[in-house]
Each structure stands twice: as structure tokens, then as C-alpha cells.
Design a protein around this motif. Structure first.
Motif, mmCIF file in Angstrom:
data_model
loop_
_atom_site.group_PDB
_atom_site.id
_atom_site.type_symbol
_atom_site.label_atom_id
_atom_site.label_comp_id
_atom_site.label_asym_id
_atom_site.label_seq_id
_atom_site.Cartn_x
_atom_site.Cartn_y
_atom_site.Cartn_z
ATOM 1 N N ARG A 55 -3.817 -9.374 8.124
ATOM 2 C CA ARG A 55 -4.916 -8.650 8.772
ATOM 3 C C ARG A 55 -6.038 -8.308 7.787
ATOM 4 N N GLY A 56 -5.847 -8.615 6.516
ATOM 5 C CA GLY A 56 -6.882 -8.365 5.515
ATOM 6 C C GLY A 56 -7.026 -6.903 5.145
ATOM 7 N N GLU A 57 -5.961 -6.131 5.278
ATOM 8 C CA GLU A 57 -6.017 -4.699 4.995
ATOM 9 C C GLU A 57 -5.705 -4.366 3.536
ATOM 10 N N ALA A 58 -5.470 -5.391 2.707
ATOM 11 C CA ALA A 58 -5.232 -5.187 1.278
ATOM 12 C C ALA A 58 -5.571 -6.466 0.532
ATOM 13 N N LYS A 59 -5.889 -6.311 -0.755
ATOM 14 C CA LYS A 59 -6.237 -7.461 -1.591
ATOM 15 C C LYS A 59 -4.993 -8.215 -2.060
ATOM 16 N N ARG A 60 -3.957 -7.451 -2.394
ATOM 17 C CA ARG A 60 -2.794 -8.056 -3.043
ATOM 18 C C ARG A 60 -1.538 -7.264 -2.694
ATOM 19 N N MET A 61 -0.378 -7.949 -2.775
ATOM 20 C CA MET A 61 0.887 -7.306 -2.438
ATOM 21 C C MET A 61 1.903 -7.530 -3.561
ATOM 22 N N LEU A 62 2.649 -6.475 -3.851
ATOM 23 C CA LEU A 62 3.773 -6.547 -4.772
ATOM 24 C C LEU A 62 5.048 -6.361 -3.961
ATOM 25 N N ILE A 63 5.974 -7.288 -4.083
ATOM 26 C CA ILE A 63 7.307 -7.118 -3.508
ATOM 27 C C ILE A 63 8.175 -6.649 -4.664
ATOM 28 N N SER A 64 8.473 -5.371 -4.690
ATOM 29 C CA SER A 64 9.182 -4.755 -5.804
ATOM 30 C C SER A 64 10.691 -4.792 -5.578
ATOM 31 N N GLY A 65 11.410 -5.201 -6.619
ATOM 32 C CA GLY A 65 12.858 -5.260 -6.532
ATOM 33 C C GLY A 65 13.367 -6.584 -5.990
ATOM 34 N N ALA A 66 12.534 -7.616 -6.063
ATOM 35 C CA ALA A 66 12.945 -8.935 -5.575
ATOM 36 C C ALA A 66 13.998 -9.534 -6.509
ATOM 37 N N ASP A 67 14.917 -10.263 -5.941
ATOM 38 C CA ASP A 67 15.909 -10.982 -6.732
ATOM 39 C C ASP A 67 15.162 -12.006 -7.593
ATOM 40 N N PRO A 68 15.468 -12.090 -8.881
ATOM 41 C CA PRO A 68 14.749 -13.029 -9.759
ATOM 42 C C PRO A 68 14.831 -14.492 -9.317
ATOM 43 N N SER A 69 15.859 -14.848 -8.557
ATOM 44 C CA SER A 69 16.006 -16.240 -8.131
ATOM 45 C C SER A 69 15.163 -16.572 -6.894
ATOM 46 N N VAL A 70 14.594 -15.566 -6.236
ATOM 47 C CA VAL A 70 13.798 -15.797 -5.028
ATOM 48 C C VAL A 70 12.409 -16.307 -5.417
ATOM 49 N N THR A 71 11.963 -17.350 -4.710
ATOM 50 C CA THR A 71 10.643 -17.922 -4.962
ATOM 51 C C THR A 71 9.733 -17.679 -3.755
ATOM 52 N N ARG A 72 8.465 -17.919 -3.943
ATOM 53 C CA ARG A 72 7.520 -17.817 -2.833
ATOM 54 C C ARG A 72 7.870 -18.821 -1.735
ATOM 55 N N GLU A 73 8.340 -19.996 -2.142
ATOM 56 C CA GLU A 73 8.729 -21.016 -1.165
ATOM 57 C C GLU A 73 9.919 -20.541 -0.330
ATOM 58 N N ASP A 74 10.874 -19.856 -0.962
ATOM 59 C CA ASP A 74 12.012 -19.276 -0.227
ATOM 60 C C ASP A 74 11.510 -18.292 0.825
ATOM 61 N N LEU A 75 10.584 -17.445 0.410
ATOM 62 C CA LEU A 75 10.029 -16.463 1.342
ATOM 63 C C LEU A 75 9.265 -17.141 2.477
ATOM 64 N N ALA A 76 8.521 -18.184 2.154
ATOM 65 C CA ALA A 76 7.756 -18.897 3.185
ATOM 66 C C ALA A 76 8.699 -19.511 4.225
ATOM 67 N N ARG A 77 9.819 -20.043 3.780
ATOM 68 C CA ARG A 77 10.801 -20.583 4.733
ATOM 69 C C ARG A 77 11.341 -19.480 5.643
ATOM 70 N N ARG A 78 11.557 -18.328 5.072
ATOM 71 C CA ARG A 78 12.097 -17.201 5.854
ATOM 72 C C ARG A 78 11.044 -16.610 6.795
ATOM 73 N N LEU A 79 9.816 -16.518 6.319
ATOM 74 C CA LEU A 79 8.766 -15.852 7.087
ATOM 75 C C LEU A 79 8.060 -16.773 8.079
ATOM 76 N N GLY A 80 8.174 -18.069 7.867
ATOM 77 C CA GLY A 80 7.586 -18.992 8.833
ATOM 78 C C GLY A 80 6.308 -19.645 8.356
ATOM 79 N N ARG A 81 5.834 -20.537 9.197
ATOM 80 C CA ARG A 81 4.636 -21.322 8.891
ATOM 81 C C ARG A 81 3.425 -20.424 8.640
ATOM 82 N N GLY A 82 2.573 -20.911 7.775
ATOM 83 C CA GLY A 82 1.316 -20.214 7.535
ATOM 84 C C GLY A 82 1.385 -19.081 6.532
ATOM 85 N N THR A 83 2.554 -18.825 5.967
ATOM 86 C CA THR A 83 2.654 -17.709 5.024
ATOM 87 C C THR A 83 2.569 -18.154 3.574
ATOM 88 N N LEU A 84 2.845 -19.424 3.297
ATOM 89 C CA LEU A 84 2.886 -19.889 1.913
ATOM 90 C C LEU A 84 1.537 -19.723 1.214
#
Length: 176
Positions: A55-84
Motif C-alpha cells: 500500500r506504500g505506507e512505508a519505505k522499507r521493512m525489517l523482518i526481525s528474528g528471521a531464521d538465517p537460512s530463510v531467503t527472500r525467494e523462500d518468502l516469495a514462495r510462501r507469500l505468493g506471486r508479486g511479492t518478490l
């Protein structure tokens, strides 16, 4: 005298727990901030943060406490198309934090590095009071908007979180 004091403290504790339980945090209104900080560990938190970013309500996001093995691609698969695209341009994965206190410390370093002065804190409704307390302590000159993901916490979970909150407040008060 000791019995009366004990009864008074028990009543105060019970009333505090009741108040804590019925005043859980709510989702925030649409408000623009420089940053979104999502604390991992609960269902719907990352999705909430991504919706804020879309929605453009912030410039940037921090996901704090993420597992070090998690990648942006992993998150994109979980969150769906258009998030990568958003994940690549505007989301940082912080893997240093292991608890709420270190979430606040990690977020403070991240905020200072970017020169941000306002953030939207995303966590579960039952966790928000303690998280907001930690963040306000670590980021005293930062505007913090509380944006809770609504849950249906069990009585046991509320009881645990209330006690964590009280212990953390006492530790802060005792400068520990």
C-alpha cells in the motif's frame, strides 16, 4: 498484616491480568511511517507487513528474528506471486534477534543506519504490549505505531505473556 498484603497483591495481580486480557492491541489505521518492523514468531505477521509495503505506507521493512537460512525467494514462495520484487527492493531480513528484547536492539541498529525516525511495529495482539515497551525503551526518540495482528490467544498464552510483561517491566525498573 502479611495475609492482607498478600491478598491485596493477589487481587492487584488478578485485576492487572484481567485488564491485560481485555485490552489487547488492535490493527492500526492506515498511517505512513518510514519503516515497518515485523517480529517473527506468529501467524500473519509477515503478511501484514507486506500488505503495508504494497500500500506504500512505508519505505522499507525489517523482518526481525528471521531464521538465517530463510531467503527472500523462500518468502516469495510462501507469500505468493508479486511479492518478490518488493522483497528484493525494500525488505531486510534480520537474523540477529532471538527474543523481544533483541528484536528491539536489532531494529534500533537498523533504524539508526537508515536515519529513520518513525516505524510501524507489527506483531500479534497479545505480544504487542511487551514489544512496544521494549521498542519504546530502545528507541525513545522514534514515533512507534502499534499495528497488531489479531489472534485468538488461549488463556494460557495470555497468562504467560502477562507474566513476561511484568518480569520485563520489573527488570527495566531495577535497571537489569
Amino acid at each position: 498484616m502479611i495475609l492482607r498484603l498478600t491478598a491485596f497483591l493477589a487481587l492487584l495481580y488478578a485485576l492487572g491480568f484481567a485488564l491485560f486480557s481485555v485490552t489487547l492491541a488492535k490493527p492500526a489505521e492506515a498511517t505512513r511511517t518510514e519503516a515497518v518492523v515485523v517480529l517473527t514468531g506468529g501467524k500473519g505477521r509477515i503478511e501484514r507487513g507486506m500488505a503495508i509495503m504494497k500500500r506504500g505506507e512505508a519505505k522499507r521493512m525489517l523482518i526481525s528474528g528471521a531464521d538465517p537460512s530463510v531467503t527472500r525467494e523462500d518468502l516469495a514462495r510462501r507469500l505468493g506471486r508479486g511479492t518478490l520484487k518488493t522483497l528484493r527492493c525494500c525488505v531486510d531480513l534480520g537474523s540477529e534477534a532471538v527474543d523481544t528484547r533483541s528484536n528491539a536492539e536489532e531494529a534500533r541498529r537498523w533504524m539508526i543506519k537508515r536515519g529513520y525516525r518513525s516505524l510501524r511495529l507489527v506483531t500479534s495482539d497479545y505480544h504487542m504490549r511487551r514489544a512496544a515497551y521494549e521498542f519504546a525503551s530502545d528507541l525513545p526518540d522514534t514515533t512507534i505505531i502499534e499495528d497488531a495482528v489479531q489472534t485468538r490467544p488461549s488463556l494460557l498464552l495470555l497468562f504467560k505473556e502477562y507474566n513476561f510483561y511484568l518480569v520485563r517491566r520489573a527488570a527495566f525498573w531495577l535497571d537489569m
